[in-house]
Design a protein around this motif. Structure first.
Motif, PDB file in Angstrom:
ATOM      1  N   VAL A  27       0.839  -1.204   0.000  1.00 34.88           N
ATOM      2  CA  VAL A  27       0.000   0.000   0.000  1.00 34.88           C
ATOM      3  C   VAL A  27       0.876   1.257   0.000  1.00 34.88           C
ATOM      4  CG1 VAL A  27      -1.574   1.353   1.462  1.00 34.88           C
ATOM      5  CG2 VAL A  27      -2.015  -1.085   1.073  1.00 34.88           C
ATOM      6  N   MET A  28       1.913   1.249   0.817  1.00 33.39           N
ATOM      7  CA  MET A  28       2.782   2.422   0.937  1.00 33.39           C
ATOM      8  C   MET A  28       3.556   2.683  -0.351  1.00 33.39           C
ATOM      9  SD  MET A  28       3.885   1.359   4.781  1.00 33.39           S
ATOM     10  CE  MET A  28       4.886   2.727   5.345  1.00 33.39           C
ATOM     11  N   LEU A  29       4.098   1.638  -0.954  1.00 26.71           N
ATOM     12  CA  LEU A  29       4.822   1.812  -2.213  1.00 26.71           C
ATOM     13  C   LEU A  29       3.910   2.376  -3.291  1.00 26.71           C
ATOM     14  CD1 LEU A  29       6.970  -1.455  -2.346  1.00 26.71           C
ATOM     15  CD2 LEU A  29       7.768   0.865  -1.817  1.00 26.71           C
ATOM     16  N   SER A  30       2.687   1.903  -3.325  1.00 21.52           N
ATOM     17  CA  SER A  30       1.730   2.400  -4.309  1.00 21.52           C
ATOM     18  C   SER A  30       1.478   3.896  -4.103  1.00 21.52           C
ATOM     19  CB  SER A  30       0.431   1.612  -4.205  1.00 21.52           C
ATOM     20  OG  SER A  30      -0.524   2.109  -5.108  1.00 21.52           O
ATOM     21  N   LYS A  31       1.342   4.315  -2.859  1.00 25.48           N
ATOM     22  CA  LYS A  31       1.070   5.728  -2.560  1.00 25.48           C
ATOM     23  C   LYS A  31       2.194   6.633  -3.059  1.00 25.48           C
ATOM     24  CE  LYS A  31      -0.775   9.394  -0.588  1.00 25.48           C
ATOM     25  NZ  LYS A  31      -2.036   9.983  -1.027  1.00 25.48           N
ATOM     26  N   ILE A  32       3.438   6.181  -2.893  1.00 29.29           N
ATOM     27  CA  ILE A  32       4.566   7.037  -3.293  1.00 29.29           C
ATOM     28  C   ILE A  32       5.063   6.739  -4.710  1.00 29.29           C
ATOM     29  CG2 ILE A  32       5.270   7.556  -0.932  1.00 29.29           C
ATOM     30  CD1 ILE A  32       7.513   5.431  -1.236  1.00 29.29           C
ATOM     31  N   GLY A  33       4.356   5.838  -5.413  1.00 31.07           N
ATOM     32  CA  GLY A  33       4.701   5.552  -6.803  1.00 31.07           C
ATOM     33  C   GLY A  33       6.047   4.872  -6.983  1.00 31.07           C
ATOM     34  N   LYS A  34       6.386   3.987  -6.064  1.00 29.84           N
ATOM     35  CA  LYS A  34       7.688   3.304  -6.116  1.00 29.84           C
ATOM     36  C   LYS A  34       7.503   1.804  -6.277  1.00 29.84           C
ATOM     37  CE  LYS A  34      10.203   6.974  -5.262  1.00 29.84           C
ATOM     38  NZ  LYS A  34      11.308   7.430  -6.090  1.00 29.84           N
ATOM     39  N   ASP A  35       8.565   1.151  -6.751  1.00 29.80           N
ATOM     40  CA  ASP A  35       8.540  -0.304  -6.873  1.00 29.80           C
ATOM     41  C   ASP A  35       9.312  -0.929  -5.708  1.00 29.80           C
ATOM     42  OD1 ASP A  35      11.269  -0.102  -7.477  1.00 29.80           O
ATOM     43  OD2 ASP A  35      10.989  -0.454  -9.610  1.00 29.80           O
TER      44      ASP A  35
END
Length: 172
Positions: free
Chosen positions: A130-138
């Motif tokens: 969820v957190m990676l998705s929020k910040i647009g990271k892989d």
């Protein structure tokens, strides 16, 4: 020290993260830790609100201005600790640009692949996703505390390899 001290399930957590305003501070990494102490054995019922207050006092006693952003236990609870729209304190080299997650357990000695340990890992993997998705990271934006060149920690534990953990996040 400001703490949130509220526990959320993964669906509530996803909604919380979706609604975060990161215009003032936006992390670019997620750093994973294990508490080590308390271990799973020391917290047979996971975390409770009083534990969050105790942790706040512990960090204040160390002179810290904040703590990690999340604590995760084996009851599928994601405890909001430091506000996620502000810098936390959890890993010297990564504080300025990362969210910090503390997993309940000592994964130098406790098993992260079965029982309660596996539940902590599962919930942590979901939260990281969820957190990676929020910040647009892989997945390359995941760091372990032991990767901090300014510390000598084993976090998130000797029994957790980075490749294995990333696979758990990928499958979350």
């Amino acid at each position: 020290m400001e703490i949130v001290g509220k526990d959320l399930g993964i669906e509530q957590f996803a909604l919380h993260v979706a609604n975060l305003d990161l215009s003032r501070w936006k992390p670019s990494l997620v750093v994973v830790h294990h508490c080590a102490e308390p271990s799973l054995a020391q917290r047979p019922a996971g975390f409770i609100p009083q534990h969050m207050q105790n942790l706040k006092e512990y960090y204040e006693g160390k002179g810290w201005s904040a703590g990690p952003h999340l604590f995760i236990d084996d009851r599928k609870q994601i405890w909001l600790f430091s506000p996620m729209d502000k810098k936390g304190v959890h890993a010297v080299s990564f504080n300025r640009n990362s969210w910090g997650i503390e997993m309940l357990g000592d994964y130098d000695s406790e098993d992260p692949t079965t029982g309660r340990g596996a539940e902590v890992i599962k919930t942590t993997a979901q939260a990281v996703r969820v957190m990676l998705s929020k910040i647009g990271k892989d997945f390359s934006a995941i760091r372990f505390h032991r990767e901090d060149p300014k510390t000598s920690k084993t976090c998130p534990g000797k029994k957790i390899s980075k490749d294995w953990f990333i696979e758990q996040v990928r499958n979350a």
